[in-house]
Design an enzyme around this catalytic site. Structure first.
Site, mmCIF file in Angstrom:
data_model
loop_
_atom_site.group_PDB
_atom_site.id
_atom_site.type_symbol
_atom_site.label_atom_id
_atom_site.label_comp_id
_atom_site.label_asym_id
_atom_site.label_seq_id
_atom_site.Cartn_x
_atom_site.Cartn_y
_atom_site.Cartn_z
ATOM 1 N N TYR B 147 107.133 50.720 49.685
ATOM 2 C CA TYR B 147 107.509 52.040 50.185
ATOM 3 C C TYR B 147 108.054 52.921 49.059
ATOM 4 O O TYR B 147 107.601 54.053 48.893
ATOM 5 C CB TYR B 147 108.521 51.920 51.339
ATOM 6 C CG TYR B 147 107.876 51.922 52.704
ATOM 7 C CD1 TYR B 147 108.455 52.562 53.783
ATOM 8 C CD2 TYR B 147 106.661 51.267 52.917
ATOM 9 C CE1 TYR B 147 107.876 52.559 55.032
ATOM 10 C CE2 TYR B 147 106.066 51.263 54.158
ATOM 11 C CZ TYR B 147 106.678 51.902 55.219
ATOM 12 O OH TYR B 147 106.100 51.889 56.450
ATOM 13 N N GLU B 154 103.287 59.491 46.135
ATOM 14 C CA GLU B 154 102.846 60.603 46.988
ATOM 15 C C GLU B 154 103.569 61.885 46.588
ATOM 16 O O GLU B 154 102.956 62.929 46.367
ATOM 17 C CB GLU B 154 103.136 60.287 48.463
ATOM 18 C CG GLU B 154 102.240 59.196 49.045
ATOM 19 C CD GLU B 154 102.615 58.807 50.473
ATOM 20 O OE1 GLU B 154 103.129 59.667 51.216
ATOM 21 O OE2 GLU B 154 102.397 57.641 50.831
#
Lengths: 310, 221
Positions: B147, B154
């Site tokens: 994550y 991202e």
């Protein structure tokens, strides 16, 4: 009679209970609780009859107008009620006032003040007649709403949770700014004159119809009936349950026909979907209440909110 | 009658999960291979086809949730899939200039490791009724690293694409126009970056909670 007040976890809220006269009302009980607890004013109190543990039924909520005797089943000496704190409350009129004040002030700000320079648009702007009429129409609409809040509407509940002020203001003020930004934009493109007249004319008619709907609803709710429901009748209510929402949605349609912004249409669609949720609940409630049995009238076949769709 | 539907459901979901698994396996293999042989600038070009297919197929999972084929709530899967599709189609595919950035490698490797574990987990569950406990452990533990690496990639890629969005005005609608509407893809991207700020701790916290529940349940069985 003695009243025992417990919290939902079983603890006694008022130690030793309260002593009230046999003819006392729920409102009297709420006042007594408020005197002892200071923090919980009556509108924050939700009092219910205790349910047996594990019961799946919905608890009976004590109505402030009823007398306590109506909730004791034979045992006149003691009544046990369960207390829930609804949190800080505001009057509905207060909530509505703050919601509507935002759009009422924001639109003129975008119209009169050179805010667009902060978005990178310099120089003078041309203002079209339709933009001026839009200002009048929009401000009249929200002024009307505020007036109705204080002089026309009769509310089923006296108060609403404080948190709704923030939530509702966020909705009204954000959308108000969103629509105002585009209608008053320096690069705004007006529609033709006829379309503008049709839009505003139709919208105004719907606002007048909407006002009349509000008058009819007010008269349904007598000052003393304390929230009892009646079947709405007269004018558009004969064909649609929530004619007040219908006229409200159509008046936004009129505004959008005249001003033609995507923002305005988005606002109308979102408002219509919120009102549709309310309308479905109201329609269902009325049909359930007026089931035609035990002398009650049967709720007539009607559209819910937007004929011919729903 | 219900029996035959559940058999078709199992066969369909088994095929679905293993097919997408193969797609992500390809992405992982090609990205590592290209990274070693040619360098990070060429990773996107090498993985583009399986990546676009495997990630876009996830839209079906929203459908599966909606029609009740699987139990996962749409409210959880929708934001996850939307953000993936936004980064993939809205950033990488739309702005070729960004494809050579080194964060593309960390992105596709983080995504593919996560998905390989996830799809094989569900593939085994649908086919055989259960998945091995070590796979369950992997599924609820690799996110602890993936994550942070995935989300940083991202955010980094969106941020680095910003100048290209501004310069090209791609997907933006300018005024004047007859519908009096405007849309700025650049500002939307800024807004999305803003959402990552509260969204990331919320999502990570949620996964930590899920991990606790899943591993405790496995221990007691």
């Amino acid at each position: 009679m003695k009243v025992v007040v417990t919290t939902r976890s079983g603890r006694e809220l008022v130690k030793g209970g309260l002593e009230l006269s046999d003819s006392a009302t729920v409102a009297d009980l709420q006042e007594a609780i408020h005197k002892r607890t200071k923090k919980y004013c009556p509108s924050r109190q939700r009092l219910t009859l205790p349910l047996p543990p594990g019961s799946k039924e919905k608890p009976t909520v004590l109505h402030y107008k009823k007398s306590l005797k109506e909730y004791t089943d034979g045992n006149v000496d003691t009544l046990t009620v369960v207390f829930k704190d609804l949190g800080p409350q505001v009057k509905y009129s207060t909530l509505f006032f703050w919601e509507y004040l935002g759009p009422l002030i924001l639109f003129p700000i975008f119209y009169y003040y050179p805010v667009y320079q902060f978005f990178g648009y310099e120089g003078k702007r041309v203002i079209y007649p339709v933009q001026t009429y839009a200002l009048y129409y929009w401000c009249f609409h929200y002024f009307k709403r505020i007036m109705e809040t204080f002089f026309v509407h009769r509310f089923s509940h006296a108060t609403s949770p404080l948190s709704n002020v923030f939530r509702n203001c966020a909705y009204y003020w954000s959308f108000g700014a969103f629509v105002a930004y585009y209608v008053n934009h320096p690069l705004y493109t007006p529609v033709n004159d006829l379309q503008m007249k049709i839009g505003f004319g139709f919208g105004l008619l719907c606002q007048i119809a909407n006002f009349y709907c509000h008058i009819l609803l007010r008269n349904l709710r007598g000052a003393d009936s304390g929230g009892g429901y009646q079947i709405p009748r007269g004018f558009l209510f004969n064909i649609v349950t929530c004619a007040n929402y219908t006229t409200e949605i159509y008046q936004w349609l009129g505004f959008n026909i005249a001003t033609q912004t995507v923002a305005g249409y988005i606002f109308m669609v979102v408002a219509a979907s919120i009102m549709t949720n309310w309308a479905l609940a109201k329609h269902r409630r009325l049909k359930k209440l007026f089931d035609g049995r035990e002398g009650r009238p049967r709720y007539p076949r009607r559209w819910v909110i937007l004929p011919p769709f729903l | 009658m219900a029996g035959i539907f559940s058999i078709f459901r199992r066969i369909y979901l088994t095929i679905y999960n293993w097919t997408v698994f193969i797609g992500w396996l390809q992405v992982f293999y090609l990205s590592v291979k290209t990274l070693k042989e040619s360098g990070h600038e060429h990773v996107y070009a090498a993985v583009e086809k399986p990546l676009l297919w495997a990630q876009s197929a996830a839209v079906l999972e929203i459908l599966h949730g909606l029609i009740g084929l699987v139990r996962s709530p749409v409210s959880a899967t929708l934001p996850q899939i939307s953000s993936r599709l936004y980064v993939l189609w809205g950033i990488l595919w739309s702005f070729p200039e960004i494809r050579t950035h080194f964060l593309v490698s960390s992105l596709v490797i983080s995504w593919s490791i996560t998905e390989i574990i996830r799809y094989s987990f569900f593939g085994l569950k649908e086919a055989f009724g259960s998945a091995p406990s070590w796979l369950l452990w992997l599924r609820y533990s690799t996110f602890l690293i993936m994550y942070p690496t995935g989300i940083s990639s991202e955010v980094g890629l969106i941020y680095n694409a910003l100048p290209f969005m501004k310069e090209s005005s791609k997907y933006s609608i300018r005024m004047p126009n007859k519908w009096n509407f405007s849309f700025d893809y650049y500002y939307l991207a800024l807004g999305i970056l803003g959402v990552y700020v509260p969204g990331t701790p919320h999502l990570y916290g949620y996964m930590l909670g899920q991990r606790k529940k899943a591993l405790a349940k496995a221990k007691s069985e």
